[in-house]
Scaffold this active site. Structure first.
Site, PDB file in Angstrom:
ATOM      1  N   CYS A 123      53.115  37.490  20.854  1.00 59.52           N
ATOM      2  CA  CYS A 123      51.614  38.204  21.435  1.00 59.52           C
ATOM      3  C   CYS A 123      50.847  36.937  21.395  1.00 59.52           C
ATOM      4  O   CYS A 123      51.145  36.405  20.119  1.00 59.52           O
ATOM      5  CB  CYS A 123      51.334  39.377  21.052  1.00 59.52           C
ATOM      6  SG  CYS A 123      52.747  40.783  20.333  1.00 59.52           S
ATOM      7  N   GLU A 188      41.246  42.147  25.157  1.00 60.38           N
ATOM      8  CA  GLU A 188      42.180  41.102  25.934  1.00 60.38           C
ATOM      9  C   GLU A 188      42.059  41.588  27.416  1.00 60.38           C
ATOM     10  O   GLU A 188      42.500  43.016  27.329  1.00 60.38           O
ATOM     11  CB  GLU A 188      43.200  40.593  25.054  1.00 60.38           C
ATOM     12  CG  GLU A 188      43.213  39.958  23.503  1.00 60.38           C
ATOM     13  CD  GLU A 188      44.938  39.686  23.441  1.00 60.38           C
ATOM     14  OE1 GLU A 188      44.799  38.800  22.891  1.00 60.38           O
ATOM     15  OE2 GLU A 188      45.117  40.428  23.946  1.00 60.38           O
TER      16      GLU A 188
END
Length: 266
Positions: A123, A188
């Site tokens: 990630c 995000e």
């Protein structure tokens, strides 16, 4: 005696509002000037390599995933900025081996955000560098594929030839927000990428504390273990669509690919 409470919401994530609120955002996606985080009081006491990585340049977005400009990783991950709406682009890779086991990683203790937590394979963020930006969805997907290839090598030592760009399958984007602690957090638009590959690992201990291949049953058992902690984005994905996608990994995944709408998980 009654009490009146006034709730103040963050302004809408428009280009005008973001540039007004955050003078640190450079309207150039590539090559813009940014203040270094090294020597910053906010980062005192953290690992030197992780401090250096806080100078990386993230892609700042409006709510529709349209780039506004760029800002340092440090600026993008401060909760005081997140609470005012600062949003950036990210990706989450789910790598499966030939037995359809998912490769998990446990984030290193040295990480500034979400240390020691278990999460999906990799990630991270596409950066404000050539090849990783994008305005249209197709351009942006290609940018995050390149970023995924770069970070799989950096974190896990997986070489690009083992994870070709065209083998990354884009499913959807999720928009989420989550604090890590009182100072740091995430806000995000996260691109979800699947890839099936048998890979060789050479783990970077400054990034990754542990790795584990899991079946669906193994992962469900891990979630029942109260001694283990998981990243918020990984839990969101697991609680929504992961197992359904996983069930179609070898047959029928095509119907889930290339989703145009952003999934709001706020």
């Amino acid at each position: 005696m009654s009490t009146t409470v006034t709730l103040t919401q963050a302004p809408a994530n428009t280009r005008e509002n973001i540039l007004r609120l955050f003078p640190e955002v450079n309207t150039s996606l590539i090559g813009g000037a940014h203040t270094s985080a090294r020597g910053d009081n906010d980062l005192e006491g953290y690992d030197e390599e992780q401090i250096r990585l806080m100078d990386e340049v993230c892609i700042v977005l409006d709510d529709n995933d349209v780039p506004i400009g760029s800002a340092s990783k440090k600026v993008c991950h401060l909760m005081e900025n997140i609470d005012q709406g600062l949003l950036h682009r990210a990706f989450s890779v789910f790598l499966f081996d030939s037995q359809n086991r998912l490769l998990l990683q446990q984030r290193a203790t040295e990480k500034i955000t979400f240390p020691d937590m278990w999460t999906n394979t990799c990630c991270s963020h596409p950066l404000g560098i050539p090849g990783e930006t994008g305005v249209t969805l197709d351009e942006s997907v290609q940018g995050v594929r390149r970023a995924a290839q770069r970070k799989l090598d950096h974190e896990l030592g997986i070489k690009p030839e083992q994870v070709p760009l065209d083998d990354f399958r884009f499913l959807t984007r999720i928009h989420y927000k989550s604090p890590s602690d009182g100072k740091w957090g995430e806000h995000e638009i996260d691109y979800i990428l699947f890839i099936k590959a048998n890979v060789d690992l050479d783990v970077n201990p400054n990034e990754v504390r542990d790795t584990r291949y899991v079946s669906q049953d193994d992962l469900k058992t891990m979630f029942k273990d109260e001694s283990l902690k998981f990243t918020p984005w990984f839990k969101l994905i697991c609680e929504s669509m992961l197992y359904e996608w996983w069930n179609h990994l070898d047959s029928g995944l095509e119907k889930y690919l290339g989703e145009k709408d952003i999934r709001r998980m706020l």
